[in-house]
Motif scaffolding. Structure first.
Motif, short mmCIF file in Angstrom:
data_model
loop_
_atom_site.label_atom_id
_atom_site.label_comp_id
_atom_site.label_asym_id
_atom_site.label_seq_id
_atom_site.Cartn_x
_atom_site.Cartn_y
_atom_site.Cartn_z
N LEU A 1 0.83 -1.21 0.00
CA LEU A 1 0.00 0.00 0.00
C LEU A 1 0.86 1.25 0.00
CD1 LEU A 1 -2.70 -1.00 2.66
CD2 LEU A 1 -2.86 -1.20 0.17
N THR A 2 0.32 2.32 -0.61
CA THR A 2 0.96 3.63 -0.61
C THR A 2 -0.10 4.70 -0.34
OG1 THR A 2 2.55 2.89 -2.29
CG2 THR A 2 2.37 5.27 -1.91
N LEU A 3 0.17 5.60 0.60
CA LEU A 3 -0.79 6.66 0.95
C LEU A 3 -0.94 7.65 -0.20
CD1 LEU A 3 0.38 7.34 4.63
CD2 LEU A 3 -1.52 5.90 3.86
N SER B 1 5.22 10.85 4.52
CA SER B 1 6.62 10.61 4.14
C SER B 1 6.72 10.54 2.61
CB SER B 1 7.12 9.31 4.77
OG SER B 1 6.38 8.20 4.27
N ASP B 2 7.94 10.72 2.12
CA ASP B 2 8.16 10.74 0.67
C ASP B 2 7.77 9.40 0.02
OD1 ASP B 2 9.05 13.31 0.88
OD2 ASP B 2 11.19 12.75 0.97
N ASP B 3 7.97 8.29 0.76
CA ASP B 3 7.64 7.00 0.17
C ASP B 3 6.17 6.62 0.34
OD1 ASP B 3 7.53 6.49 2.84
OD2 ASP B 3 9.05 4.90 2.85
N GLY B 4 5.39 7.48 1.00
CA GLY B 4 3.97 7.22 1.17
C GLY B 4 3.64 6.10 2.13
N GLN C 1 4.29 6.50 5.68
CA GLN C 1 4.11 7.02 7.03
C GLN C 1 3.23 8.27 6.99
OE1 GLN C 1 7.69 7.54 9.33
NE2 GLN C 1 8.77 5.86 8.26
N VAL C 2 2.48 8.52 8.10
CA VAL C 2 1.65 9.72 8.22
C VAL C 2 1.58 10.13 9.68
CG1 VAL C 2 -0.47 8.32 8.40
CG2 VAL C 2 -0.61 10.74 7.77
N LYS C 3 1.69 11.44 9.89
CA LYS C 3 1.52 12.01 11.23
C LYS C 3 0.82 13.36 11.09
CE LYS C 3 6.13 14.16 11.47
NZ LYS C 3 7.38 14.23 12.26
N LEU C 4 0.35 13.90 12.23
CA LEU C 4 -0.39 15.16 12.22
C LEU C 4 0.55 16.31 12.52
CD1 LEU C 4 -3.24 16.44 11.97
CD2 LEU C 4 -3.41 16.27 14.47
N GLY C 5 0.55 17.32 11.64
CA GLY C 5 1.35 18.51 11.86
C GLY C 5 0.58 19.58 12.61
N TYR C 6 1.27 20.67 12.95
CA TYR C 6 0.67 21.76 13.70
C TYR C 6 0.18 22.88 12.79
CZ TYR C 6 2.60 19.57 17.86
OH TYR C 6 2.89 18.68 18.86
N SER D 1 2.86 12.94 23.57
CA SER D 1 3.18 11.52 23.49
C SER D 1 2.55 10.85 22.26
CB SER D 1 2.71 10.79 24.76
OG SER D 1 1.30 10.89 24.89
N ASN D 2 1.69 11.56 21.53
CA ASN D 2 1.06 10.97 20.35
C ASN D 2 1.67 11.49 19.05
OD1 ASN D 2 -0.97 9.21 19.25
ND2 ASN D 2 -2.11 11.03 18.62
N SER D 3 2.89 11.98 19.11
CA SER D 3 3.51 12.58 17.93
C SER D 3 4.10 11.55 16.97
CB SER D 3 4.62 13.55 18.37
OG SER D 3 5.60 12.87 19.14
N ALA D 4 4.19 10.29 17.37
CA ALA D 4 4.76 9.26 16.49
C ALA D 4 3.85 9.04 15.28
CB ALA D 4 4.94 7.96 17.26
N PRO D 5 4.41 8.62 14.13
CA PRO D 5 3.61 8.41 12.93
C PRO D 5 3.00 7.01 12.90
CG PRO D 5 5.91 8.06 12.41
CD PRO D 5 5.86 8.48 13.86
N LEU D 6 1.98 6.86 12.06
CA LEU D 6 1.50 5.54 11.68
C LEU D 6 2.38 5.06 10.53
CD1 LEU D 6 -2.40 5.97 11.62
CD2 LEU D 6 -1.02 4.83 13.37
N ILE D 7 2.81 3.80 10.57
CA ILE D 7 3.76 3.29 9.57
C ILE D 7 3.19 2.01 8.94
CG2 ILE D 7 6.08 2.46 9.13
CD1 ILE D 7 6.99 4.00 11.63
N ILE D 8 3.02 2.03 7.63
CA ILE D 8 2.63 0.82 6.91
C ILE D 8 3.85 -0.10 6.87
CG2 ILE D 8 1.79 -0.13 4.73
CD1 ILE D 8 0.47 2.57 4.17
N SER D 9 3.72 -1.26 7.52
CA SER D 9 4.88 -2.16 7.67
C SER D 9 4.83 -3.31 6.67
CB SER D 9 4.91 -2.73 9.10
OG SER D 9 4.95 -1.69 10.06
#
Length: 544
Positions: free
Chosen positions: A366-368, A380-383, A385-390, A531-539
């Protein structure tokens, strides 16, 4: 002076001094008529012999004699008025218990229509007529009939209670303000009456709000019971499944397990019912007080409203803010029940591992899709990972982009077959994962449920896991999983979620009917908590 008020219909039968029907009528040289006692008492208390009507000054007090013509007319009028009052009273409704009777009626007491605050007398329709026709009586203040008119007089000075002392919060007469309440903050009854009516409206609104809060609390408690019952149902089902796989000799353990779960649930239910009964009793009392306040706020009786201080405030009630019913915890019940069957349970665990290994065979890459990402999301550039910015980026609001939900979907979609993917959620306290149908509303905020096209689970507060059923299902977990596996069987209508490291099934949506494309769905959750700043990562999917 006459001793009672009758019902004349013409002003010429009334003495202008006592405002009652003539008694021993006399005429002054200027042509005006008075009761003999009234005019003599008037002159005895005055330095001059003035006519009360035209103010003519008689140097010598006139020698007054009873006017026989007027006296005979008065006798005839009295007889006519008595007959009319008797006839009218018989037609009017007799006063019932709780109603104010007429103070003038003799014999049968007719229901009073008005009370006079000047005469301190209550009148029925017939005996009220002079107050409606006689010019001097029209000036008297009438109100809806009330009992105990004497209570409207100052017991100390025998004057009407016309004022309100704000300093002592009591009704007073004019003399009280000069003597006992000198230099106090005193206002007319009408002014304080209006202020108290405003307070009553606020009190009524406060009571209604208290009622509403308790009704909401009842719904909250009922919902807690529902969640507890659902949790109990799932736990019983799992217990039945495990013990059915075991040897027949452990049947007694299954029976004990079900009994324990039922007892816990019954205890929770009884606690909730007790709270609900108490809340309903408070609501009943509040509704009763609300009706009293509403009735009092409509009253035109100034004194009664001000003296009814006991209902100007809501009744004492319990503070329900911290009261709640926690769903019964069944965690560990099944495990404890089968702990002695370690070997059999080990076989069951091997079976679970085999199930996860089976679904991993359907892994997809999968790719975001950045064209669907909310403007605050960072990909992320490879699509992968995703996280929420400010900061919200200035991006076009194209039809594919989610505009209210902090989420993104993949470039890949699926409309048949089976597929599986894994997402690393380690280090996060909040996230949302699953699949959605292509036609979901991407611009608004709607409930995340299968009815709206969402088959997802989510984590909040680090260890509270839910499934997006309607209503949401609370999932029993000791702690949030570190990696989540998502498996979809399009034709069978199944969406399953796995704790990859534990090789355990978290939750399954079954009996789904898919008719359009499905997209994997990702939301990293809010970032108010650092503490929730980590990204979701498609593994990449590997062997566990």
């Amino acid at each position: 002076m006459a001793s009672a008020n009758y019902g004349p219909s013409e002003d010429q039968f009334l003495c202008s001094i006592c405002l009652d029907v003539f008694t021993d009528p006399v005429s002054t040289p200027c042509g005006h008529n008075f009761c003999m006692n009234c005019i003599n008492e008037h002159w005895n208390t005055s330095d001059q012999n003035l006519c009360p009507m035209c103010k003519k000054d008689f140097i010598t007090r006139p020698d007054l004699r009873v006017n026989t013509f007027i006296s005979e007319m008065v006798v005839q009028f009295r007889q006519s008025a008595q007959q009319k009052a008797s006839s009218s009273s018989s037609e009017q409704q007799e006063s019932k218990p709780g109603e104010v009777p007429c103070d003038v009626c003799t014999g049968t007491k007719v229901k009073a229509l008005k009370s006079c605050l000047v005469c301190l007398v209550s009148y029925c329709e017939t005996h009220l007529e002079p107050h409606l026709t006689a010019s001097r009586l029209k000036r008297h203040q009438l109100m809806d009939p009330v009992e105990n008119l004497e209570g409207r007089m100052c017991t100390k000075h025998d004057k009407p209670l016309e004022l309100f002392c704000k300093s002592d919060q009591t009704c007073v007469c004019m003399l009280c303000t000069v003597l006992d309440h000198k230099n106090h903050d005193v206002v007319p009854l009408e002014e304080e009456y209006e202020e108290k009516k405003v307070e009553l409206k606020l009190t009524e609104a406060e009571i209604q709000q208290m009622i509403q809060k308790r009704r909401v609390k009842i719904q909250e408690i009922k919902h807690s019971v529902d969640l507890s019952e659902e949790d109990a149902g799932r736990e019983k089902a799992e217990g039945v499944q495990v013990f059915t796989d075991l040897m027949e000799s452990v049947g007694r353990g299954l029976k004990e397990l079900l009994k324990t779960i039922e007892e816990k649930q019954e205890a929770t239910k009884k606690q909730a019912e007790a709270f609900i009964r108490e809340l309903e009793e408070e609501i009943s009392e509040l509704m009763k007080r609300s009706a009293e306040v509403e009735q009092l706020s409509l009253s035109e009786d100034h004194l009664h409203l001000l003296q009814s201080s006991n209902i100007h405030q809501p009744p004492p009630t319990k503070d329900w803010t911290e009261v709640s019913v926690c769903p019964s915890s069944f965690e560990g019940t099944v495990v404890r029940a089968v702990s002695q069957l370690e070997e059999t349970l080990s076989k069951k665990m091997k079976k679970w591992f085999a199930e996860l290994k089976r679904v991993q065979m359907f892994a997809v890459d999968l790719t975001l899709d950045p064209e669907t990402a909310h403007p605050r999301l960072i990909l992320s550039d490879d699509g992968k990972q995703v996280k929420l910015g400010y900061v919200e980026k200035n991006l076009p609001n194209n039809p594919e982009r989610f505009w209210r939900l902090f989420c993104v979907i993949t470039k890949q979609s699926f409309s048949s077959g089976r597929f599986y993917f894994e997402v690393q959620v380690e280090g996060k306290t909040e996230w949302y994962l699953g699949v959605i149908r292509e036609s979901v509303d991407r611009k608004g905020l709607i409930p995340l449920s299968p009815q709206n096209g969402y088959w997802i689970i989510w984590l909040i507060n680090g260890n509270e896991l839910y499934a997006s059923d309607d209503p949401p299902v609370v999932l029993s977990v000791k702690s949030g999983p570190q990696k989540v596996g998502v498996f979809v069987d399009y034709e069978e209508g199944v969406v399953s979620f796995y704790d990859v490291e534990a090789a355990a099934l978290i939750y399954s949506f079954t009996g789904c009917s898919f008719t359009e494309k499905l997209f994997p769905f990702f939301s990293p959750g809010g970032n108010k908590n650092v503490s929730n700043s980590a990204p979701l990562i498609i593994s990449p999917v590997g062997v566990n």
